[in-house]
Design a protein around this motif. Structure first.
Motif, PDB file in Angstrom:
ATOM      1  N   TRP A  73      79.668  11.835   6.194  1.00 48.01           N
ATOM      2  CA  TRP A  73      79.582  12.117   4.761  1.00 48.01           C
ATOM      3  C   TRP A  73      80.202  10.970   3.961  1.00 48.01           C
ATOM      4  CZ3 TRP A  73      83.828  13.017   1.477  1.00 48.01           C
ATOM      5  CH2 TRP A  73      83.483  13.353   0.168  1.00 48.01           C
ATOM      6  N   SER A  76      78.310   7.640   3.247  1.00 49.13           N
ATOM      7  CA  SER A  76      77.280   7.664   2.195  1.00 49.13           C
ATOM      8  C   SER A  76      75.958   7.060   2.643  1.00 49.13           C
ATOM      9  CB  SER A  76      77.781   6.953   0.929  1.00 49.13           C
ATOM     10  OG  SER A  76      78.911   7.594   0.417  1.00 49.13           O
ATOM     11  N   GLU A  80      74.573  11.467   4.948  1.00 48.84           N
ATOM     12  CA  GLU A  80      75.525  12.042   3.989  1.00 48.84           C
ATOM     13  C   GLU A  80      75.179  13.485   3.623  1.00 48.84           C
ATOM     14  OE1 GLU A  80      77.376  11.275  -0.465  1.00 48.84           O
ATOM     15  OE2 GLU A  80      75.752  10.000   0.241  1.00 48.84           O
ATOM     16  N   SER A  81      73.920  13.743   3.182  1.00 44.50           N
ATOM     17  CA  SER A  81      73.583  15.111   2.754  1.00 44.50           C
ATOM     18  C   SER A  81      73.626  16.085   3.917  1.00 44.50           C
ATOM     19  CB  SER A  81      72.207  15.234   2.137  1.00 44.50           C
ATOM     20  OG  SER A  81      71.714  14.070   1.697  1.00 44.50           O
ATOM     21  N   LYS A  84      77.289  16.800   4.677  1.00 45.73           N
ATOM     22  CA  LYS A  84      77.865  17.651   3.627  1.00 45.73           C
ATOM     23  C   LYS A  84      77.422  19.103   3.804  1.00 45.73           C
ATOM     24  CE  LYS A  84      78.084  18.159  -1.389  1.00 45.73           C
ATOM     25  NZ  LYS A  84      77.722  17.534  -2.676  1.00 45.73           N
ATOM     26  N   ASP A 118      83.465  18.690  -2.054  1.00 47.82           N
ATOM     27  CA  ASP A 118      83.136  17.389  -2.612  1.00 47.82           C
ATOM     28  C   ASP A 118      83.574  17.407  -4.069  1.00 47.82           C
ATOM     29  OD1 ASP A 118      81.958  15.113  -3.689  1.00 47.82           O
ATOM     30  OD2 ASP A 118      80.069  15.376  -2.605  1.00 47.82           O
TER      31      ASP A 118
END
Length: 152
Positions: A73, A76, A80-81, A84, A118
């Motif tokens: 995460w 980036s 990442e998504s 997350k 986040d």
């Protein structure tokens, strides 16, 4: 190497200096040991708690999972998504493992699990596990669920 060494940092971190521990916090804070004092947020040496090998193994297994996802995460990149989503999923392996590890530590002292958030997202108002409205944070984070011992 004994089983406590799995949770001992290899660099100098801030250790808890509190005379009496009342609550613990299981949180990834970019250190080798995710067991922290709830009051001062200093790292707690596992030997001070008298953890069993099984407790250490539960914490280490969770921390490895969490750290791997957190690193993806934080990077980036293309993961990442996905990372997350995994970190936020209340039914996902990383959070089930984290809650299990925190419950094992609760046998010694009440232990709160620090749920990933986040900071770019809206502040959660409800517990991700039981969906009740979070109580105001008593010490850390944005809020806490007293029933499930979760801090966000």
């Amino acid at each position: 190497m004994n089983h406590f060494d799995k949770l001992r940092p290899f660099v100098d971190y801030d250790f808890c200096g509190c005379g009496e521990l009342q609550r613990l916090l299981l949180v990834h804070a970019l250190a080798d040991n995710p067991i922290h004092c709830f009051q001062c947020k200093g790292i707690i040496d596992p030997q001070r708690l008298g953890l069993t090998k099984d407790q250490v193994d539960l914490v280490v297994a969770w921390h490895r999972q969490f750290r791997a996802l957190y690193d993806l995460w934080l990077d980036s990149g293309e993961y990442e998504s996905w990372a997350k989503f995994q970190l936020l999923d209340p039914n996902g392996q990383v959070n089930r493992s984290g809650i299990a590890a925190a419950l094992s530590l609760t046998r010694l002292l009440p232990t709160y699990y620090w749920w990933f958030h986040d900071e770019g997202d809206q502040i959660p108002r409800n517990c991700p596990d039981c969906y009740k409205v979070l109580s105001p944070a008593s010490r850390h984070g944005h809020g806490e669920c007293l029933d499930y011992q979760i801090v966000i």
